[in-house]
Design an enzyme around this catalytic site. Structure first.
Site, short mmCIF file in Angstrom:
data_model
loop_
_atom_site.label_atom_id
_atom_site.label_comp_id
_atom_site.label_asym_id
_atom_site.label_seq_id
_atom_site.Cartn_x
_atom_site.Cartn_y
_atom_site.Cartn_z
N CYS A 336 -0.66 5.14 -13.58
CA CYS A 336 -0.93 4.72 -12.20
C CYS A 336 0.35 4.29 -11.50
O CYS A 336 0.44 4.30 -10.27
CB CYS A 336 -1.86 3.50 -12.19
SG CYS A 336 -3.38 3.71 -13.10
N HIS A 392 5.81 6.13 0.90
CA HIS A 392 5.57 5.46 2.18
C HIS A 392 4.33 5.99 2.89
O HIS A 392 3.79 5.36 3.78
CB HIS A 392 6.82 5.64 3.07
CG HIS A 392 7.00 4.55 4.07
ND1 HIS A 392 5.95 3.84 4.61
CD2 HIS A 392 8.13 4.02 4.62
CE1 HIS A 392 6.42 2.94 5.46
NE2 HIS A 392 7.74 3.03 5.48
N ASP A 396 2.89 0.92 3.07
CA ASP A 396 3.87 0.54 4.08
C ASP A 396 4.83 -0.49 3.50
O ASP A 396 4.51 -1.16 2.51
CB ASP A 396 3.17 -0.07 5.31
CG ASP A 396 2.48 1.02 6.12
OD1 ASP A 396 2.94 2.18 6.06
OD2 ASP A 396 1.50 0.70 6.80
#
Ligand code: CAO
Length: 419
Positions: A336, A392, A396
């Site tokens: 992950c 991104h 954020d």
């Protein structure tokens, strides 16, 4: 309906000419004058046009074969009576005589001259039809890798090139990258070459994709691990008795697992169509291992549910087997998030590349004693530098900074992990 044989026409004095491309396939419906083959002599390439219209039933030649005037090319189902159709002499179009508009820059027209002049190094093998197609697509042939004979560029190569430029079909605009520089290193001194290791080739391809396709943002911060280090040192002997080496990395795995649970977005992935975020309710953490064959990333599964010693033991086992080349493929799947620790070696910061489809990777550098202002005086504190790279598109900067602050706080005071 009748079967008509289509054969090689008069091609001048040439005999046993190489077929470098078969431009049609069985089942194609073709018109008279459609190009069937590209032939290449030592002087020119030429396309052989069809002398009849119909449906191709059988192709009697393949790329690499040699043909002369009269060699059977294919059988065509045509309207009317069966016959053998030879193209008239003038219909076999030498490439240099074909109506090829101006050649691409760095792409001399395929003529005898281009084999012998100064441009020889930049000569590009491609038939007139492919050149025409490339012009229609606005592709500069010097950027396309030819997979045909002698590096010849085929229509399929153009299609692959377009796919690559479109980013694997996801609709992205062309990246307009320059072709890789071609350098003859031996011109500048003695060289030796080694075969690129297989793992480096595989990871290199993935790294390139990830570096180009993921808009990266990298955040930097330091964690004060003075008390963590004191605790680690106090447990070292105990850990050794249990056969494990308690380095800072297992603490990082534990703390990252905790931060991923607190900030599920960093534990998510973007679906292939870019329409959905996939949140994972499990926490599997990859740890980058430096091996003689290249970088490998085995995965510690359910790291949130494991204790420090268990993680340390698993990390030792996975990294030893990675270095011995004994990791199984499934042990490197399902991660992950990745931790890449250069702390045992050095560096104060670096910019790790996110391991797609994960959303983030934590780069860890070498812990160092630094003077820290405590409000009244400078105190020596052991500071551990982090470089957190994120996709991104998914995370954020602000959310990434909160994730990193959570991680830094929990490592500065391990009790935070109990909350
Ligand atoms: N700061 C200071 N010291 C550190 C440290 C840090 N951040 N991290 C580890 N150390 C110390 C360890 O405590 C150990 O010291 P001792 O032997 O005195 O106890 C020493 O450095 C070496 O540790 P290690 O490398 O054997 O074990 P590890 O658990 O720290 O790391 C692993 C395991 C697999 C992450 C590491 O061996 C490795 O392969 N790192 C390279 C990762 C990599 O190449 N990333 C790619 C970067 S981009 O290409």
């Amino acid at each position: 309906m009748a079967l008509t044989d289509v054969a090689v026409p008069d091609i001048g004095n040439y005999k046993d000419v190489d077929i470098i491309e078969v431009l049609v396939k069985v089942g194609d419906t073709i018109k008279q004058d459609d190009a069937l083959l590209t032939l290449e002599t030592d002087k020119a390439t030429m396309e052989i046009p069809s002398t009849a219209a119909g449906i191709i039933k059988e192709i009697k030649v393949k790329s690499g074969d040699k043909v002369s005037q009269g060699s059977l090319i294919l059988k065509l189902e045509t309207a009317g009576e069966a016959k053998t159709a030879f193209a008239p002499v003038s219909d076999a179009k030498p490439a240099e005589a074909a109506p090829v508009p101006k050649p691409e820059p760095h792409t001399p027209a395929p003529s005898a001259a281009s084999h012998t002049n100064d441009s020889e190094k930049t000569y590009i093998h491609a038939g007139p039809a492919v050149r025409q197609f490339a012009r229609e697509l606005g592709i500069e042939l010097s950027q396309v890798k030819g997979t045909g004979q002698k590096g010849r560029i085929t229509r399929e190569d153009l299609a692959q090139f377009v796919k690559g430029q479109m980013g694997g079909g996801s609709g992205g605009a062309s990246l307009g990258l320059l072709a890789d520089p071609v350098v003859d290193f031996a011109e500048f001194g003695t060289i030796r070459t080694e075969k690129m290791p297989r793992i480096k080739k595989i990871s290199g391809a993935a790294l390139t994709r990830n570096a180009i396709r993921i808009p990266h943002i990298t955040l930097f911060d330091d964690a004060d691990i003075t008390s963590l280090e004191a605790f680690r040192v106090s447990k070292k002997a105990d850990a050794e008795k249990k056969g494990v080496k308690l380095t800072p990395v297992p603490f990082l795995v534990k703390a990252v697992a905790n931060a991923l649970q607190a900030y599920p977005l960093v534990n998510s992935s973007l679906s292939n169509d870019g329409e959905q975020l996939i949140f994972k309710e499990y926490v599997h953490i990859g740890v980058a291992v430096d091996t003689p064959h290249g970088l490998m990333v085995p995965v510690i599964r359910n790291a949130d549910q494991k204790g420090l010693y268990e993680i340390a033991k698993e990390l030792m086992d996975l990294s030893l087997r990675a270095r011995d080349g004994k990791l199984k493929a499934e042990e490197m799947k399902g991660g992950c998030f990745t931790i890449s620790s250069l702390g045992g070696i050095g560096t104060s910061a670096f910019t790790p590349i996110v391991n797609m489809p994960e959303a983030g990777i934590l780069g860890v550098s070498k812990a160092e004693m630094k003077p820290k202002w405590n409000g009244t005086e400078f105190e020596p504190r052991l500071m551990l530098p982090f470089s957190l790279s994120l996709d991104h598109r998914i995370v954020d900067g602000a959310e990434g900074a909160r994730f990193l602050a959570h991680l830094v706080t929990s490592l500065s005071d391990l009790r935070e992990l109990l909350l």
